[in-house]
Design a protein around this motif. Structure first.
Motif, PDB file in Angstrom:
ATOM      1  N   SER A  95     -84.315 -34.470  46.384  1.00  0.00           N
ATOM      2  CA  SER A  95     -83.415 -33.233  46.302  1.00  0.00           C
ATOM      3  C   SER A  95     -83.667 -32.073  46.491  1.00  0.00           C
ATOM      4  O   SER A  95     -82.156 -31.449  46.880  1.00  0.00           O
ATOM      5  CB  SER A  95     -84.166 -32.661  44.182  1.00  0.00           C
ATOM      6  N   MET A  98     -84.427 -39.919  36.184  1.00  0.00           N
ATOM      7  CA  MET A  98     -84.969 -39.498  37.326  1.00  0.00           C
ATOM      8  C   MET A  98     -84.326 -37.516  36.900  1.00  0.00           C
ATOM      9  O   MET A  98     -85.506 -37.140  36.517  1.00  0.00           O
ATOM     10  CB  MET A  98     -84.477 -39.621  38.584  1.00  0.00           C
ATOM     11  N   GLN A  99     -83.576 -37.413  36.545  1.00  0.00           N
ATOM     12  CA  GLN A  99     -83.304 -36.331  36.270  1.00  0.00           C
ATOM     13  C   GLN A  99     -84.119 -35.654  34.439  1.00  0.00           C
ATOM     14  O   GLN A  99     -84.987 -35.093  34.788  1.00  0.00           O
ATOM     15  CB  GLN A  99     -82.001 -35.576  36.328  1.00  0.00           C
ATOM     16  N   LEU A 100     -84.075 -37.232  33.511  1.00  0.00           N
ATOM     17  CA  LEU A 100     -84.847 -37.008  31.876  1.00  0.00           C
ATOM     18  C   LEU A 100     -86.762 -36.790  32.919  1.00  0.00           C
ATOM     19  O   LEU A 100     -87.409 -36.051  32.659  1.00  0.00           O
ATOM     20  CB  LEU A 100     -84.874 -38.119  31.586  1.00  0.00           C
ATOM     21  N   GLU A 110     -87.949 -35.781  35.933  1.00  0.00           N
ATOM     22  CA  GLU A 110     -88.117 -34.144  36.329  1.00  0.00           C
ATOM     23  C   GLU A 110     -87.789 -32.960  35.918  1.00  0.00           C
ATOM     24  O   GLU A 110     -88.734 -31.869  35.889  1.00  0.00           O
ATOM     25  CB  GLU A 110     -87.306 -33.907  37.429  1.00  0.00           C
ATOM     26  N   GLN A 111     -87.061 -33.143  34.056  1.00  0.00           N
ATOM     27  CA  GLN A 111     -87.544 -31.991  33.019  1.00  0.00           C
ATOM     28  C   GLN A 111     -88.474 -32.475  32.346  1.00  0.00           C
ATOM     29  O   GLN A 111     -88.642 -31.592  31.376  1.00  0.00           O
ATOM     30  CB  GLN A 111     -86.109 -32.439  32.216  1.00  0.00           C
ATOM     31  N   ASN A 149     -79.919 -42.272  38.282  1.00  0.00           N
ATOM     32  CA  ASN A 149     -79.940 -40.892  38.271  1.00  0.00           C
ATOM     33  C   ASN A 149     -80.531 -39.780  37.528  1.00  0.00           C
ATOM     34  O   ASN A 149     -81.488 -38.658  37.466  1.00  0.00           O
ATOM     35  CB  ASN A 149     -78.683 -41.077  39.103  1.00  0.00           C
ATOM     36  N   ALA A 150     -80.111 -40.514  36.182  1.00  0.00           N
ATOM     37  CA  ALA A 150     -80.171 -39.818  35.431  1.00  0.00           C
ATOM     38  C   ALA A 150     -81.722 -39.945  34.213  1.00  0.00           C
ATOM     39  O   ALA A 150     -81.971 -38.874  33.243  1.00  0.00           O
ATOM     40  CB  ALA A 150     -78.916 -39.865  33.640  1.00  0.00           C
ATOM     41  N   ALA A 203     -90.644 -40.416  40.646  1.00  0.00           N
ATOM     42  CA  ALA A 203     -90.429 -39.047  40.048  1.00  0.00           C
ATOM     43  C   ALA A 203     -90.723 -38.577  39.937  1.00  0.00           C
ATOM     44  O   ALA A 203     -91.125 -37.288  39.950  1.00  0.00           O
ATOM     45  CB  ALA A 203     -88.340 -39.109  39.162  1.00  0.00           C
ATOM     46  N   HIS A 242     -89.697 -37.968  44.574  1.00  0.00           N
ATOM     47  CA  HIS A 242     -88.872 -37.734  44.492  1.00  0.00           C
ATOM     48  C   HIS A 242     -88.027 -36.036  45.107  1.00  0.00           C
ATOM     49  O   HIS A 242     -87.004 -35.529  45.428  1.00  0.00           O
ATOM     50  CB  HIS A 242     -88.136 -37.966  43.280  1.00  0.00           C
ATOM     51  N   ARG A 243     -88.838 -34.887  44.074  1.00  0.00           N
ATOM     52  CA  ARG A 243     -88.770 -34.352  44.715  1.00  0.00           C
ATOM     53  C   ARG A 243     -88.325 -33.524  46.613  1.00  0.00           C
ATOM     54  O   ARG A 243     -87.326 -32.644  46.056  1.00  0.00           O
ATOM     55  CB  ARG A 243     -89.823 -32.747  44.053  1.00  0.00           C
TER      56      ARG A 243
END
Length: 189
Positions: free
Chosen positions: A111, A164-166, A168-169, A161-162, A102, A107-108
């Protein structure tokens, strides 16, 4: 007769297909799914629009081919990471590897693929490809002798998943991986 740019016609076709796949992936990442057309992919690859259809019958098929390639690469990367660690460290390696992918932007594409309107069959194919990446996690949880493997797998996937979001942010992948491993260690031991 078109000129071939490789020693054989078969090698030429492999190079042409790879160029089209690369251009579809680049368009997906830079401009989104709506920008992927036979014309845009072929132009970016330096080919005629008709060449696109020699390799892919439709835009959906080209996008699915990009997904297949991406998921194979991710699966190989996860497999490699798991081979290099002791059994007790596999869950941590699985988590860290996914978060590093990620962080690297790999991983983008997943998404983007999740948001694409494809035919139902092709959408199911992409979901099935994504699910293959869960196979190693299922095996790891079995090896940990979990009393509730289905629940544990779902919870690990949720944390991942959480995480990965972190990442990616903008959160640090190593820090997020460490924190997830700490939470899981306390919860699963």
């Amino acid at each position: 007769m078109p000129r071939i740019s490789a020693p054989t016609v078969a090698e030429h076709r492999i190079v042409q297909r790879a160029a089209l796949l690369s251009s579809v992936k680049e368009i997906l990442l830079s401009s989104g799914a709506d920008a992927v057309t036979a014309r845009s992919a072929a132009e970016r690859a330096g080919l005629a629009r008709s060449s696109f259809y020699e390799y892919f019958p439709s835009r959906d098929e080209a996008i699915v081919a990009v997904a297949i390639e991406a998921f194979r690469e991710w699966g190989a990367e996860i497999e490699q990471a798991l081979q290099e660690v002791e059994p007790a460290e596999k869950l941590g390696a699985y988590i860290t590897t996914n978060l590093m992918m990620a962080a690297d932007g790999k991983h983008r594409i997943a998404s983007i693929l999740q948001k694409i309107e494809l035919t139902p069959e092709r959408h199911e194919d992409i979901i099935a490809l994504h699910d293959t990446l869960v196979g190693p996690l299922i095996q790891i949880v079995r090896e940990l002798d979990s009393s509730r493997p289905v629940i544990d797998i779902s919870l690990v996937r949720g944390l991942l998943n959480a995480g990965m979001q972190l990442v990616e942010q903008g959160s640090d992948a190593d820090e997020v991986a460490t924190r997830i491993r700490e939470v899981l260690h306390r919860g699963m031991t």
